[in-house]
Enzyme design. Sequence first.
Site, PDB file in Angstrom:
ATOM      1  N   GLY A   1       0.796  -1.224   0.000  1.00 30.40           N
ATOM      2  CA  GLY A   1       0.000   0.000   0.000  1.00 30.40           C
ATOM      3  C   GLY A   1       0.824   1.267   0.000  1.00 30.40           C
ATOM      4  N   GLU A   2       2.084   1.173   0.341  1.00 35.17           N
ATOM      5  CA  GLU A   2       2.937   2.352   0.396  1.00 35.17           C
ATOM      6  C   GLU A   2       3.416   2.722  -1.003  1.00 35.17           C
ATOM      7  OE1 GLU A   2       7.132   3.706   2.562  1.00 35.17           O
ATOM      8  OE2 GLU A   2       5.994   1.974   3.306  1.00 35.17           O
TER       9      GLU A   2
END
Length: 1073
Positions: free
Chosen positions: A347-348
Site C-alpha cells: 500500500g505504500e
Amino acid sequence: MKFGTPDSPDDPMLLRGKVLSLELVRMVVDNAGPFWKTNEKYLEAVKQYLCLSLLKNSALSAMSVFQLLCSIFMSLISRFRSGLKEEIGMFFPMLILRVLENVLQPSFLQKMTVLNFLEKICKEPQVIIDIFVNFDCDVDAPNIFERIVNGLLKTALGVPAGSTTTLTVAQDQTFRIGSVKCLATIMKSMSAWMDQQLRIGEFSPGSSENLNSMDSQNIHNGEEGSGMDYELQFDTSNSDVTDSSSLEQRRAYKMELQKGIALFNKKPSKGIDFLMRSKKIGQSPEDVASFLRNTAGLNATMVGDYLGERDDFPLKVMHAYVDALNFEGMDFGQAIRFFLQGFRLPGEAQKIDRIMEKFAQCYCKCNPNAFTSADTAYVLAYSVILLNTDAHNPMVKNKMSKADFMRNNRGINDGKDLPEDYLSALYDQIVNNEIKMSADSSVAQTKQSNSVSRLLGLDNIINFVNWRPVEDKAVGANDLLIKHIQEKFKAKRGKLESTFYVVSDATILRFMMESCWAPMMAAFSVLIDQCDDKAATSQCLKGLRFSVHITSVMCMQTERDAFLTSIAKFTSLHSAADMKQKNVDAMKAIISIAIEDGNYLQEAWEHVLTCLSRFEHLHLLGEGVPTDASFLTVPLIESEDKSQKSASVLSSKKTNALQNPAVMAAVRGGTYDSTVAKASVSALVTPEQINNFLSNINLLDQIGIVELNHIFAHSRRLNSDAIVAFVNALCKVSMTELQSPMDPRIFCLTKIVEIAHYNMNRIRLVWSRIWKVLSDFFVSVGLLENLSVSIFVMDSLRQLAMKFLEREELANYNFQNEFLRPFVVVMQRSNAPEVRELIVRCVSQMVLSRVHNIKSGWKGVFMVFTSAAADDTRSTVLLAFETVEKIIRDYFHHITETETTTFTDCVTCLIAFTSSQFNSDANLNAIAFLRFCAVKLAEEGFVCQDRGAERPRNSDMLGGNATVHKDGFVSLWVPLLAGLAKLTTDPRMTIKKGAVGVLFDILKDHGHLFSQTIWIDIFERIVYPLFNSEMSTPNDQISTSNLPDLETQTLKPLQALCYRWCICNYAFNGGGW
C-alpha cells in the site's frame, strides 16, 4: 460422460445417467483384480479419465452423485494410493476436507457422508499410516492427516457460541458424536498397526465392548474397507520402503519450514532470517527470491511488502525476483498480469514505485522494441494498476472511460503518444478481465476461510466463492477450484511421479502422535465432560484408552500422562457426589489400562493407583465399614483385642455411617490433585446430599473389589522395569494415604505386602531393585509419628521377612542383610519404645523360626540386638539378651559357618550388653558368653595360625587331632580377645575383673591353637597394653585397696600364661628351646 452445469439437477435423465455411470465406475474399481491394479495403462486411464470425471462431477449438488464420488474415491485410496499420490493430494482436500472443515453452514447429509467416509478410511491402519507418511511428511504435499484430525476436532467441539449456523441442535450433536467416533477409530487403527509391527500380544482395550467384528472380517476378505493396496503388494517399483529416521528428517524439515513461513507471514524480515539461519534457504538474494516465488503458503501481501523494502538486501532480492521472470513475447497486459500473480502490491507508494520501476526495466529488457524507454513502461504500469482498481472496485461510482485512459497516457513514449489501438486493446483487456492479485483471497476469509489455499495447502491460487447450502443437497466445488486443479493436472503431465513411501517402523507413530495428540485430547475431553450420552462417552473413553496405549508403548511420557490424567479425572472419585455412569466407565478404563498396559506405564502408575485407592475408600464408605482412621488412632495391640468386638457391632456402625466424618468429607468433595477431600467445617452437608452421595456410590458396585485385587495379583506378570515402577508408585500413594491428617489409610500399605509376596520369587537382580524401593519406604513409614502405623508396618515387614527367609541364601551374598536393613534403621532412629520392642520381638521370632536359613542376615540381627542393648526400656533389653543367649547356646555353629564378620558382630553385641544399665547379671552373663564363644571355637577346631605358615613339627603336643583342625581363623579369635581386652579398662570393677579372668583363661586354655606369630601379636597388642594400663594409671591414683585384687587378677594368670607360652614355644621349635 456428458457434463451439465454444476447446479442444473432439473434434468432427471442427465442425472440418472450420471448416477448409472458412476455406479458402473465404482463396480469396476471395486472389482479390479491384481492385474488391473498393476497395469500401467489402466492406472494412466484412471489418472487421465476417471480423475477428470470425479473432478467435474464434484461441482454437482446432487447428494447421490456426491455419495458415489466418495465411494469411488475411497476405493482409489484403499487400492491405488501408491500410484495416485498426487491425485489423492489434490482430491482429498477438495472432496473431503472442504466439507469437513465447514462447521457453521454445512449440508447435513453431505457432511454425514464425509464422516462415514472418514470412519471407513480410518478403520484401515495402513491407509492412515500411508497418508501421514506420504503427505504430512512431504514438503510439497498438504498435511492431510493433520487436517483430518483438526477438522474432526472442530466438528467435535460443535458450533462456537454466538455463531450463526443452519444446523439444529440434534444435527450438531450427531456431527459431534460422529467426529469423535472417527477420532477414536483413528487411534484404534494406529494402535492395531503398532501392535502388529511390534508383535505385541492380543490387545483389546474395549474388552468390555465387542468391537465391530464385521469390519475386521471385511479386512481379511478384501471387501470394501480393506486396507490392502495390491499395487503395494505386487509391484513396488513406484514405492520406496524407508525407515523412520529419514521420515523424521523430512517431517522435521517440513515443520521447521512451516514455522519459518508462519513467521514470515507475521514479520517477513524475521521469517527470512530464521529460514537462512536454519539453512532452509540460501544466503544469496537469488535463493531468497526463488523461495518467495515458488514456496506455497506465503502470504502474498507480506511478499509484496518485503519486495518493496528499501534496505539493501530486500532490494537485491526484489531485483533477483523480477530478473528471474521472463516477459519475452508477452504484451504489456499479459506481462503485468503474470507479474502480479505471485504477490500483492504493497500500500505504500514508495514501495510500489520501486517494484514498478524494476518491472518496467525488466519488461523492456525482454522486449526491447516495445517502448522507446523504460520510463514508458513505468508510467503505463501505474496507469494499468489505476484502471484495474477503478474498473473493478464497487466503491468507485464514476468509472474511468476509455477516452480518459487514453488521455492519461498521452506523451508517455518519450514525448510521443502510444498507438490508440494499443491503448484501446489494453483498456478492454483490463476492464473485461480483472487482474486478481493472490492476496485478494484473504478478504473472503473473515467468517470462515474457504480459500483454495486452505483446502490444498497452497497459497498461490485464488479463492472460490461462498455457497449457500440447501438441505438434502451437496455443496459442490466451484468452477475456479475445478479450473485450478485441471491446470495442475496439465502441469503434472510429463513430469516424474512422486515417490510413494512405505514404512514398517513403528517409530513413525511418535511423529503422528506429536501432531495429533493435542486435538485428540481436546475432542475427547470436551465431549465426555459436556455430554452424558453413553454412545458418545463410550467413544471418547475408547479413544483415550487407545491413546494411552500408543503413547505408553512409544515412551511418550508427557502425552501418556496427559491422556491418563484426563481419564483419571473423569472417574470423579475425588467428587463422588457428582458421579454418573460415564465416571464408572472411566474407572473401568483405568482398570483395563492397569492390566493391559502395565509394562509401559512407568511413572503414570501413580495416577492409576491413586484412582484405585480412592475407589476402595468410597467402596468402604458405601458399605458402612469403619475407616482405617478408627483403628489407627489406637495402638495395634489394642485394636487386635477389639477385632472380635468390631465384627459384632458392624451393623450398628453401618447404620451410623451418616455421622462418619469421612463420609461428610467425601460428600463435600475436592479436586483431583488434592490429597484429601475438602474438610471445611463451615460447609454443611444436608441429608439429601448424603442420600444422593450414597446412591451414586452404588454405581461403583459394577466394579468388584476382586477386579481391583486382580491388578495387584497381575503384578507378577510385569516385566522387570515395570514392576519397579509399579512398586515405586505404590509406595508414593501409600505414603500419601498414611500422611493424611484427617483420614490416614493403609490400603496401599497392605497391597505393598501383597505384591512383595507375589514377586518375591523373581530373579535376585530384579528383586534387589524392588527391595531397594520397599526398604526406604518401610524405614520412612516406620519412623512416622503415628504409632499405630509404625507398629503395623513393622509387623508387615516381619511377615515379609518370614516369607523371604524361607529361601536359602548362598554363601558370600548379602541380600538377607539388605532385607533386614529397615529393622536396623528404625531400631536405631525410632523414638517410640513400643516400636523398638516390637522390632526385637519380630527379629527374635524370625531368628528362632528360620535360623537354619539365615546367612548374611546375621549381621542385621546382631545390629538390632546391639541397638537393643543400649535401649532405655528394660523389657526390650532383657528380651534381646534372652534371644542372643539362646542363639549362642543352641545355634553357635550357624554363626561361624557364614562370613567371619558375623562372629565379630556377635562379639560386639555381647560387649554392648555388658554396658546395660538394667541388669548387672546380664552384664556378667555377657562376659561369660564370651568365654563360651571361645570354648565353642575351640571345639569346632578353629586354629588361629598364619596363612601359609608351616604346621608345628610336633603337632601332637598341641593336643588331640590338631592336624585335622581348621586353620587361618585369626579374624575369629582376635575380635574376641580384643573385645575382652577393651572390657578390662571398664570403670566398673566387676566387669573389669570378669573380663581379665576370662581373657587369661582363654589364653591359658586355648593358647595351643595359636601360632607363634599370633602369640607375639597377642603379647604386643593385648597383654602388654593391659599391664601398662594397670600399672600406669594417670596421676598414680591406683587405690591401695585394689592392689591385692589386681595381683590376683593379673599376675597369677600371667604366670600361667608364661608357662603356656614356654610350652608352645617348645612345641613350635620341634622339642628344642
